[in-house]
Scaffold this motif. Structure first.
Motif, mmCIF file in Angstrom:
data_model
loop_
_atom_site.group_PDB
_atom_site.id
_atom_site.type_symbol
_atom_site.label_atom_id
_atom_site.label_comp_id
_atom_site.label_asym_id
_atom_site.label_seq_id
_atom_site.Cartn_x
_atom_site.Cartn_y
_atom_site.Cartn_z
ATOM 1 N N UNK A 7 38.195 36.120 31.206
ATOM 2 C CA UNK A 7 39.327 35.206 31.436
ATOM 3 C C UNK A 7 39.125 33.886 30.702
ATOM 4 N N UNK A 8 37.890 33.439 30.679
ATOM 5 C CA UNK A 8 37.611 32.193 29.955
ATOM 6 C C UNK A 8 37.824 32.393 28.451
ATOM 7 N N UNK A 57 49.139 37.802 29.928
ATOM 8 C CA UNK A 57 48.036 38.275 30.767
ATOM 9 C C UNK A 57 47.846 37.279 31.903
ATOM 10 N N UNK A 58 48.183 37.708 33.095
ATOM 11 C CA UNK A 58 48.188 36.774 34.220
ATOM 12 C C UNK A 58 46.821 36.638 34.868
ATOM 13 N N UNK A 59 45.945 37.560 34.599
ATOM 14 C CA UNK A 59 44.612 37.454 35.155
ATOM 15 C C UNK A 59 44.505 37.969 36.575
ATOM 16 N N UNK A 68 41.663 42.813 35.977
ATOM 17 C CA UNK A 68 40.654 42.613 34.937
ATOM 18 C C UNK A 68 41.283 42.823 33.564
ATOM 19 N N UNK A 69 40.721 42.153 32.576
ATOM 20 C CA UNK A 69 41.258 42.327 31.219
ATOM 21 C C UNK A 69 41.132 43.782 30.776
ATOM 22 N N UNK A 70 40.024 44.430 31.176
ATOM 23 C CA UNK A 70 39.839 45.835 30.817
ATOM 24 C C UNK A 70 40.966 46.700 31.364
ATOM 25 N N UNK A 71 41.382 46.428 32.593
ATOM 26 C CA UNK A 71 42.490 47.176 33.193
ATOM 27 C C UNK A 71 43.773 46.945 32.405
#
Lengths: 218, 207
Positions: A41-42, A98-100, A103-106
């Motif tokens: 996320x960072x 991407x709202x977070x 997970x980014x992977x998902x």
């Protein structure tokens, strides 16, 4: 009957999600880039802030998972690489969306499944065939057993490709990508219960298709 | 206890079911068969191994994606859309058109000057009285006012990005450096050229 937690999935297909620090994570003096210590996320925030090299790190972290997902749909190295690139390009274009909350992977898997489904829908042709050249046997392998293994793999591939779209996606994510039912539900935008039902029917249909193929061949 | 539902069977096969369900699956023949069938299907599925590209493939793929992403962010000037290449020519055409139309509106009479191509080269150009310098200030010419108004809506950065800025030594550069007398003369010449290039009235049967 085995009911141990490690009984699923058989075959050890757990993906590696760990960060691999490669040369590009280092600056010109060879020191590790400060970005390498950031979580996904960072890194997304850094990328949105104009640091495009943060996206490079996201690619390095997730390219294996994305590529392997794509490969399960096209079974050709170059096609899988093309699709993986398309997945990351779409992610880059939509990074602000991407709202977070997952997970980014998902999120990448979600994009990946859509890209792959669109691709195979557009092609309208079977992606796999039992006549495809088997993979090159590893050194030291008995050629006969390698060939038999490759043929079994090709049969499975063809059967998986014949599953209904949702069942196929569910099976790929569960068995090959080793996602949890909750993660799959998030990827496919459905409920955990529906995922479990799809896993059940996908596996049942897979067995049925393989049995039909074996019967037809004998 | 009723038999396992599909979802419960999946949980038992995954080893994530409640102990009561696991105990039931162990003692109930149909449920045990259901779970074993799932596990066998998972074993079959695992016979298709994961792809194993060369270790060198991953840096290559990452670099390829990185390049693609950077192309998205900053397209190279040589890849600018073809439409933008028409901007300089379009701006010049707009300038010509605006000058001609504006001058005609300003003069209030239809153009009657001979075509510039028909005029003998050394012949002096006749200037009608209403177009003479004494008739008014060129800066008040509506055509120049129109061009000035339109150009004020475009930022320098946008113009530069589109390639519309005049190039040193180019026609556009010469145009912006004209003084009032030269502008008036250019407007007159353009008007004459437009009149010469205007299609002739249709002739013949059915015209």
């Amino acid at each position: 009957m085995s009911t141990r937690a490690d009984a699923w999935p058989a075959g050890g297909t757990k993906l590696e999600w760990t960060l691999r620090v490669v040369a590009s994570n280092r600056d010109e003096s060879g020191r590790e880039s400060p970005l390498a210590g950031l979580d996904d996320r960072q890194l997304v925030e850094a990328c949105l802030g104009g640091r495009i090299e943060a996206f490079d790190l996201l690619v390095e972290r997730h390219q294996r998972a994305v590529y392997q997902l794509c490969f399960r749909y096209v079974h050709r190295h170059e096609d899988a690489a093309d699709l993986a690139q398309e997945v990351f390009l779409r992610a880059y274009r939509g990074l602000r969306r991407f709202r977070g909350d997952s997970a980014l992977g998902t999120w990448l898997y979600r994009i990946g499944v859509n890209v792959c489904l669109n691709h195979v829908s557009a092609r309208r042709a079977p992606e796999t065939s039992l006549d495809e050249a088997p993979q090159i046997p590893a050194a030291g392998d008995d050629p006969a057993s390698s060939l038999a293994r490759a043929e079994r793999g090709a049969r499975v591939r063809a059967a998986v490709a014949r599953l209904p779209r949702k069942q196929r996606a569910t099976l790929v994510l569960r068995v090959y990508q080793d996602l949890s039912h909750a993660e799959i539900a998030s990827v496919l935008g459905t409920t955990v219960g529906a995922v479990k039902a799809n896993v059940f029917h996908a596996l049942g249909n897979l067995k049925k298709l393989l049995a039909e193929e074996a019967t037809g061949k004998s | 206890m009723t038999h396992l539902s599909p979802a419960q069977a999946v949980d038992v096969a995954a080893g994530s079911a409640a102990p009561a369900l696991i105990a039931h699956a162990a003692s109930c023949e149909p449920c045990r068969a259901k779970v074993e069938s799932l596990l066998e299907a998972v074993r079959l599925a695992a016979e298709d191994p994961p792809p194993a590209p060369s270790p060198l493939f991953w840096p290559h793929l990452a670099a390829r994606i990185g390049e693609a992403v950077r192309r998205e962010q900053a397209p190279a000037p040589s890849r600018r859309p073809w439409l933008w290449r028409l901007v300089p020519a379009g701006s010049l055409a707009a300038l010509v058109l605006a000058a001609g139309v504006g001058f005609r509106l300003w003069s209030g009479t239809p153009g009657t000057l001979p075509g510039i191509l028909d005029a003998p080269a050394p012949a002096p150009v006749e200037v009608p009285a209403e177009e003479s310098l004494a008739a008014g200030d060129a800066s008040a010419d509506p055509s120049w006012l129109l061009v000035s108004d339109l150009s004020s809506q475009v930022s320098i950065d946008d113009a530069e990005e589109s390639g519309a800025l005049p190039l040193p030594g180019g026609v556009e550069q010469a145009l912006v450096q004209l003084d009032e007398i030269e502008r008036m003369e250019l407007a007159r010449l353009l008007r004459a050229e437009m009149a010469a290039l205007a299609p002739a009235a249709p002739q013949g049967p059915g015209a």
